[in-house]
Design an enzyme around this catalytic site. Structure first.
Site, PDB file in Angstrom:
ATOM      1  CE  LYS A 271      26.118  26.529  93.725  1.00 42.83           C
ATOM      2  NZ  LYS A 271      26.724  26.662  92.388  1.00 42.83           N
ATOM      3  CG  ASP A 282      25.402  32.831  95.413  1.00 41.23           C
ATOM      4  OD1 ASP A 282      26.196  33.484  94.714  1.00 41.23           O
ATOM      5  OD2 ASP A 282      24.515  32.099  94.950  1.00 41.23           O
ATOM      6  CD  GLU A 343      21.347  30.879  92.451  1.00 38.11           C
ATOM      7  OE1 GLU A 343      21.656  29.991  91.640  1.00 38.11           O
ATOM      8  OE2 GLU A 343      22.195  31.557  93.067  1.00 38.11           O
ATOM      9  NE  ARG A 345      22.189  32.660  84.931  1.00 38.92           N
ATOM     10  CZ  ARG A 345      23.092  31.986  84.207  1.00 38.92           C
ATOM     11  NH1 ARG A 345      22.851  31.719  82.926  1.00 38.92           N
ATOM     12  NH2 ARG A 345      24.231  31.615  84.731  1.00 38.92           N
TER      13      ARG A 345
HETATM   14  N1  BES Z   1      26.442  31.255  92.907  1.00 39.97           N
HETATM   15  C1  BES Z   1      26.819  30.544  91.748  1.00 39.97           C
HETATM   16  C2  BES Z   1      28.080  31.096  91.091  1.00 39.97           C
HETATM   17  C3  BES Z   1      29.363  30.989  91.892  1.00 39.97           C
HETATM   18  C4  BES Z   1      30.246  29.960  91.670  1.00 39.97           C
HETATM   19  C5  BES Z   1      29.710  31.967  92.793  1.00 39.97           C
HETATM   20  C6  BES Z   1      31.424  29.897  92.369  1.00 39.97           C
HETATM   21  C7  BES Z   1      30.895  31.907  93.496  1.00 39.97           C
HETATM   22  C8  BES Z   1      31.770  30.865  93.268  1.00 39.97           C
HETATM   23  C9  BES Z   1      25.693  30.604  90.698  1.00 39.97           C
HETATM   24  O1  BES Z   1      24.407  30.699  91.193  1.00 39.97           O
HETATM   25  C10 BES Z   1      25.771  29.356  89.910  1.00 39.97           C
HETATM   26  O2  BES Z   1      25.557  28.322  90.459  1.00 39.97           O
HETATM   27  N2  BES Z   1      26.104  29.461  88.625  1.00 39.97           N
HETATM   28  C11 BES Z   1      26.222  28.359  87.765  1.00 39.97           C
HETATM   29  C12 BES Z   1      25.388  28.649  86.548  1.00 39.97           C
HETATM   30  C13 BES Z   1      25.211  27.466  85.617  1.00 39.97           C
HETATM   31  C14 BES Z   1      24.356  26.407  86.246  1.00 39.97           C
HETATM   32  C15 BES Z   1      24.553  27.972  84.342  1.00 39.97           C
HETATM   33  C16 BES Z   1      27.681  28.203  87.378  1.00 39.97           C
HETATM   34  O3  BES Z   1      28.358  29.198  87.176  1.00 39.97           O
HETATM   35  O4  BES Z   1      28.147  27.075  87.313  1.00 39.97           O
HETATM   36 ZN    ZN Z   2      24.217  31.560  93.095  1.00 41.24          ZN
HETATM   37 ZN    ZN Z   3      23.536  28.793  91.613  1.00 41.67          ZN
END
Ligand code: BES
Ligand code: ZN
Ligand code: ZN
Length: 491
Positions: A271, A282, A343, A345
């Site tokens: 990220k 998370d 991750e 899912r």
């Molecule tokens: N934990 C994140 C989702 C998230 C984003 C939670 C912002 C709270 C605030 C999740 O694991 C994630 O990184 N999701 C990605 C998925 C993508 C790579 C398919 C996302 O939503 O960008």
């Molecule tokens: Zn996450």
């Molecule tokens: Zn993630």
């Protein structure tokens, strides 16, 4: 914790009285009553005080300090709690270790609701974020002191019922504060093992059983997707299984699964660093499941409740899974990990498959801070809801509205299955296209639900953690406890 009591007339020993007034109450009569208690005339007051949310006035007289608090027109439970929480948080010095709350002039249903809300809000207002400060921030909150008392007053209150309602408010607030502590805790304190210890201690204290699988047991069981996410980590994963059995036979069996990622760096698909610190939150889904287990046990709800929390952080080192890797899973299905940041899912797939195989619940609900897409869609104001059942969907929407923990549906149409197709494995975890993110994540989970007819998935990424009036940065909301408890109470 505060002790609760209820009486018809105001005790001599009380010097601090909260006097909540909603716009929809008989405001003039209530003001006249408050003025009488303080030995004053009410003419001036009536001109000033309308019961609007945020209004505050203090009357002094007859040895009493009476705080009038405007409740506005509360549309849901969260609205009703908020003025109490705000007052308790911001005007702590105005409260005393024996605080009264006026509940006269209401119907008995209104009085019970208000008693529960007052207790819940006042206790929540004692919540402190500064856990790691060297100097405590000022004096201890009067209502957090040993032996603190909350007394409800009103002419025709049923003492037993009002006390029980207040008690319920305290129970839920205490659990909610622990959930908030868990979500707010930084990742160097919050390991998967720490979440497991919390569950073990809570189960012990409130009478539900908790089994924790350590890494060896997780390997033994074949929870391969959880192990894959954990590969880049310095700390071991945990798989937490909780079971609460209410009294009586023929209880509905409800399964809850919560995403317990104690920190999400994104893994090799790392990220951006701005705001990455918020990824300590998370595990908001896990917190909701842990809290609901505790609440169900405390309130002795008539359900058979199973909670599962797969817990790990998502870190990056030489052992970490890489984009394109193909992993196994508890269900046996193979997964191409096109993005290691998807991750949540993966570990939920194992949690859901384990739940279905071992417990076959009548209703299956999973909660997860799953996608940025859900945040972009609903902001901080609603969780995205996906369900295989129209009636479960309607029910959760109505309960969420009443609780002030909104959920709003998005579709699970078949066309979205295209995005999950992999050339090498049974399924892939990300389409590679930044579109329909929350839906794609839900479709991925659906793949592991065996077409369960009563499944709901709540993407709580926007609501578990956010801006609020009680912290400078974003902080935990405790989202999910009220909604899930209300759901369990329907049985
Ligand atoms: N934990 C994140 C989702 C998230 C984003 C939670 C912002 C709270 C605030 C999740 O694991 C994630 O990184 N999701 C990605 C998925 C993508 C790579 C398919 C996302 O939503 O960008
Ligand atoms: Zn996450
Ligand atoms: Zn993630």
């Amino acid at each position: 914790m505060m002790e609760i009591s209820s009486q018809n007339t105001i005790e001599k020993s009380i010097s601090c009285l909260l006097f909540p007034i909603a716009k929809t109450d008989a405001v003039k009569d209530q003001l006249a009553k408050a003025a009488r208690l303080a030995g004053q005339g009410s003419e001036l007051l009536s001109a000033d005080f309308t019961g609007a949310a945020g209004e505050k006035t203090t009357l002094y007289g007859n040895g009493l300090k009476i705080h009038l608090i405007g409740l506005g027109e509360p549309k849901n439970w969260a609205d009703l709690i908020k003025p109490f929480r705000s007052f308790s948080h911001k005007q702590a010095a105005q409260l005393s270790a024996a605080t009264g709350v006026w509940l006269g002039g209401l119907t008995s249903a209104q009085a019970l609701r208000r008693a529960e809300a007052a207790a819940h809000g006042l206790l929540l207002g004692t919540y402190q974020l500064g856990r790691f400060r060297q100097e405590p921030a000022g004096q201890e909150h009067p209502l957090a002191q040993e032996g603190a008392q909350l007394m409800f007053f009103g002419e025709s209150l049923s003492a037993e019922e009002v006390t029980a309602a207040g008690q319920k408010g305290l129970h839920l607030a205490a659990t909610q504060m622990q959930m908030m502590d868990l979500v707010n805790a930084p990742s160097n304190y919050k390991t998967p093992e720490m979440l497991a210890s919390w569950a073990l201690a809570s189960g012990e204290a409130h009478g539900y059983s908790v089994k924790v699988l350590d890494k060896a047991a997780i390997q033994q069981e074949g929870l391969h997707a959880l192990l894959a996410v954990n590969r880049g980590s310095e700390v071991e994963p945990r798989f937490i299984i909780m079971e609460y059995q209410g009294q009586g036979g023929n209880l509905p069996k409800i399964g809850l699964v919560g995403k317990g990622v104690t920190f999400d760096t994104g893994g090799v698909s790392i990220k951006p660093s701005t705001n990455m610190h918020y990824m300590k939150s998370d595990m908001g889904g896990a917190a909701a499941v842990l809290g609901t287990m505790e609440a169900a046990a405390k309130l002795r709800l008539p359900v058979h409740l199973i909670g599962i929390v797969p817990a790990t952080d998502n870190c990056v080192d030489a052992n970490a899974i890489k984009p394109g890797d193909v992993i196994g899973s508890y269900s046996g299905k193979t997964i191409e990990v096109t993005d290691t940041d998807a991750e949540g899912r993966l570990i939920l797939a194992d949690g859901i498959a384990y739940m279905l195989k071992h417990y076959a619940p009548d209703t299956l609900i999973d909660l997860a801070t799953l996608t940025g897409s859900a945040v972009r869609t609903f902001g901080y104001h609603a969780a995205a809801l996906f369900s295989s059942s129209e009636s479960l969907q309607q029910q959760l929407m109505a309960l969420g509205e009443a609780a002030g923990e909104r959920v709003w549906p998005l579709p699970l149409w078949e066309v979205y299955e295209e995005d999950l197709k992999s050339d090498t494995a049974d399924v892939r975890n990300f389409s590679g296209r930044p579109m329909a993110g929350a839906i794609n994540a839900a479709k991925f989970l659906e793949f592991f639900t065996h077409q369960h007819p009563n499944w709901a998935h709540l993407d709580i990424a926007g609501v578990a953690f956010g801006d609020n009036e009680f912290s400078v940065q974003k902080s935990a909301s405790g989202y999910g406890l009220r909604l899930l408890t209300a759901f369990l109470e329907t049985f």
